[in-house]
Design an enzyme around this catalytic site. Sequence first.
Site, PDB file in Angstrom:
ATOM      1  N   LYS A 200      40.025  31.775  44.234  1.00 18.19           N
ATOM      2  CA  LYS A 200      40.323  30.385  44.619  1.00 18.19           C
ATOM      3  C   LYS A 200      39.612  29.397  43.696  1.00 18.19           C
ATOM      4  CE  LYS A 200      41.349  26.750  46.894  1.00 18.19           C
ATOM      5  NZ  LYS A 200      42.718  26.285  47.066  1.00 18.19           N
TER       6      LYS A 200
ATOM      7  N   CYS B 149      40.005  19.120  46.169  1.00 17.68           N
ATOM      8  CA  CYS B 149      40.002  20.527  45.726  1.00 17.68           C
ATOM      9  C   CYS B 149      39.548  20.645  44.272  1.00 17.68           C
ATOM     10  CB  CYS B 149      41.396  21.119  45.859  1.00 17.68           C
ATOM     11  SG  CYS B 149      42.064  20.878  47.498  1.00 17.68           S
TER      12      CYS B 149
HETATM   13  N1  SAJ Z   1      46.266  15.654  37.328  1.00 17.41           N
HETATM   14  C1  SAJ Z   1      46.218  15.132  36.048  1.00 17.41           C
HETATM   15  N2  SAJ Z   1      47.057  15.638  35.091  1.00 17.41           N
HETATM   16  C2  SAJ Z   1      47.932  16.639  35.371  1.00 17.41           C
HETATM   17  C3  SAJ Z   1      47.970  17.192  36.682  1.00 17.41           C
HETATM   18  C4  SAJ Z   1      47.120  16.671  37.658  1.00 17.41           C
HETATM   19  O1  SAJ Z   1      45.441  14.220  35.748  1.00 17.41           O
HETATM   20  O2  SAJ Z   1      48.666  17.030  34.468  1.00 17.41           O
HETATM   21  C5  SAJ Z   1      45.351  15.109  38.364  1.00 17.41           C
HETATM   22  C6  SAJ Z   1      46.061  14.500  39.571  1.00 17.41           C
HETATM   23  O3  SAJ Z   1      46.441  13.141  39.316  1.00 17.41           O
HETATM   24  C7  SAJ Z   1      44.994  14.608  40.638  1.00 17.41           C
HETATM   25  C8  SAJ Z   1      44.285  15.910  40.271  1.00 17.41           C
HETATM   26  O4  SAJ Z   1      44.625  16.197  38.910  1.00 17.41           O
HETATM   27  O5  SAJ Z   1      44.058  13.546  40.542  1.00 17.41           O
HETATM   28  C9  SAJ Z   1      44.649  17.106  41.138  1.00 17.41           C
HETATM   29  O6  SAJ Z   1      46.055  17.137  41.407  1.00 17.41           O
HETATM   30  P1  SAJ Z   1      46.917  18.474  41.421  1.00 17.41           P
HETATM   31  O7  SAJ Z   1      48.323  18.121  41.721  1.00 17.41           O
HETATM   32  O8  SAJ Z   1      46.675  19.230  40.175  1.00 17.41           O
HETATM   33  O9  SAJ Z   1      46.279  19.374  42.568  1.00 17.41           O
HETATM   34  P2  SAJ Z   1      45.896  19.159  44.131  1.00 17.41           P
HETATM   35  O10 SAJ Z   1      44.455  18.784  44.186  1.00 17.41           O
HETATM   36  O11 SAJ Z   1      46.860  18.332  44.883  1.00 17.41           O
HETATM   37  O12 SAJ Z   1      46.084  20.684  44.664  1.00 17.41           O
HETATM   38  C10 SAJ Z   1      45.371  21.740  44.023  1.00 17.41           C
HETATM   39  C11 SAJ Z   1      46.353  22.871  43.687  1.00 17.41           C
HETATM   40  N3  SAJ Z   1      45.697  23.832  42.805  1.00 17.41           N
HETATM   41  C12 SAJ Z   1      46.230  24.209  41.600  1.00 17.41           C
HETATM   42  O13 SAJ Z   1      47.257  23.731  41.177  1.00 17.41           O
HETATM   43  C13 SAJ Z   1      45.483  25.253  40.838  1.00 17.41           C
HETATM   44  C14 SAJ Z   1      46.834  23.533  44.963  1.00 17.41           C
HETATM   45  O14 SAJ Z   1      47.662  24.656  44.681  1.00 17.41           O
HETATM   46  C15 SAJ Z   1      45.619  23.982  45.799  1.00 17.41           C
HETATM   47  O15 SAJ Z   1      46.038  24.587  47.029  1.00 17.41           O
HETATM   48  C16 SAJ Z   1      44.812  22.750  46.134  1.00 17.41           C
HETATM   49  O16 SAJ Z   1      44.340  22.198  44.893  1.00 17.41           O
HETATM   50  C17 SAJ Z   1      43.652  23.183  47.030  1.00 17.41           C
HETATM   51  O17 SAJ Z   1      43.762  22.978  48.261  1.00 17.41           O
HETATM   52  O18 SAJ Z   1      42.694  23.786  46.529  1.00 17.41           O
END
Ligand code: SAJ
Length: 410
Positions: free
Chosen positions: A201, A255
């Site tokens: 995780k 997360c």
């Molecule tokens: N972000 C960027 N650039 C990108 C992608 C995301 O700046 O190209 C930023 C987003 O704006 C945000 C942050 O990253 O601020 C996180 O967003 P996210 O969509 O990547 O992830 P979360 O936090 O909504 O969900 C994550 C997911 N983990 C992964 O993709 C490895 C999800 O599958 C997990 O279940 C979740 O964390 C969790 O509960 O741990």
Amino acid sequence: MLVQFIGLGYIGLPTAAVVAFKGVQVHGVDINPRVVECINKGEIHIVEPGLGSIVKESVNAGYFNASLTPIEADVHLVVVPTPFQGVHEPDVSYVEDATRTLLPLLKPSDTFIIESTSPVGTTEQMAALIFRERPELEGEIFVAYCPERVLPGNVLHELVHNDRVIGGLDEDSTERAMEFYRLFVQGELYGTNARTAEMCKLTENSSRDVQIAFANELSLICDRADINVWELITLANRHPRVNILQPGSGVGGHCIAVDPWFIVSDYPRESRLINTAREINNYKAFWCAEKIKNAILEFRLKHGRQPVVSLMGLAFKPDIDDLRESPARYIAQKVMQREQGDYLVVEPNIDSHGVYRLTDYREAYQRADIVAFLVAHREFKSLEWREDAVLLDFAGIFKRQAVQGFMSHA
Ligand code: SAJ
């Protein structure tokens, strides 16, 4: 079979509802009386597409009820938060409290599963706690760790279709926990040990954090080098083995902005890259705030008056209402606390905010002398490019027009 969930939040509630919807008896426990009351009325306290209807149906059909107190059950799931304490130390006290409330209720043949994101070794520690207090249960109950990995906004689909990693304290525990997840998961189930499942995780979210940090670092370099970072990444991604993520105003949420610290705090000497990625992503939000402050100062010098500044977005990522650990909210706070001025704060996904008066995104965009795009909400993408304002596009709304990672006109 009776399944008990300790914690009815963003993950516990949808999982409990999906299990109950399968016709399994579910008892949900939460410390918040309002949450319990709300669920027992067939309503929900979080925003998640599709969740309302399955909670309502399961409660009305008598498969799902919520309570402040745990009961005896066959399967117990711990789905509570693991926040920080101090600087970057994981706080497993909620997991421990949940385990303690279950102690007097556990009986031979029960399955005890932790889903909360946890530092490596937590499942072993909780098992040790159980067997210290209830030595007669050693070898008689099944203990496992199974991390959730659903994406907020797409939780109901991913709960069923994502593959799961399930780590038991021993093989029988892994097998028992897998039997439980087979009730509702259509993805593959992969068995391992508890420590590997815990680390898995943390690894998934750290991997994404490191990749986003690379994109954010590129945006800082491109800003200095006079290169449009969005175009650069699009072009580099045409390589068959390159897949760079998108830069933004930082990394937020409960997360990805949190979990990598669980590795760094336990293995500081070995986790230099993970640590640096966290620092880069945090620095990006600070950098954006500094850029806005500089734009305000420049405007004042040039025009001899205070600018109207629009801050576009408060959520931690596009098209959601969740502000937890949000870099956009941090930037708004930083800018507004230092610089006097006329600020218009925009967040189309929430109706009102306790601290900021919210303005409609179209009005804020039109009235502003300086516009900072902090989140790439879909509404913002319908706006027309303005030549007569200073646009700071940290979210990549106008990717093609951008000369740099951010841009400055007027
Ligand atoms: N972000 C960027 N650039 C990108 C992608 C995301 O700046 O190209 C930023 C987003 O704006 C945000 C942050 O990253 O601020 C996180 O967003 P996210 O969509 O990547 O992830 P979360 O936090 O909504 O969900 C994550 C997911 N983990 C992964 O993709 C490895 C999800 O599958 C997990 O279940 C979740 O964390 C969790 O509960 O741990």
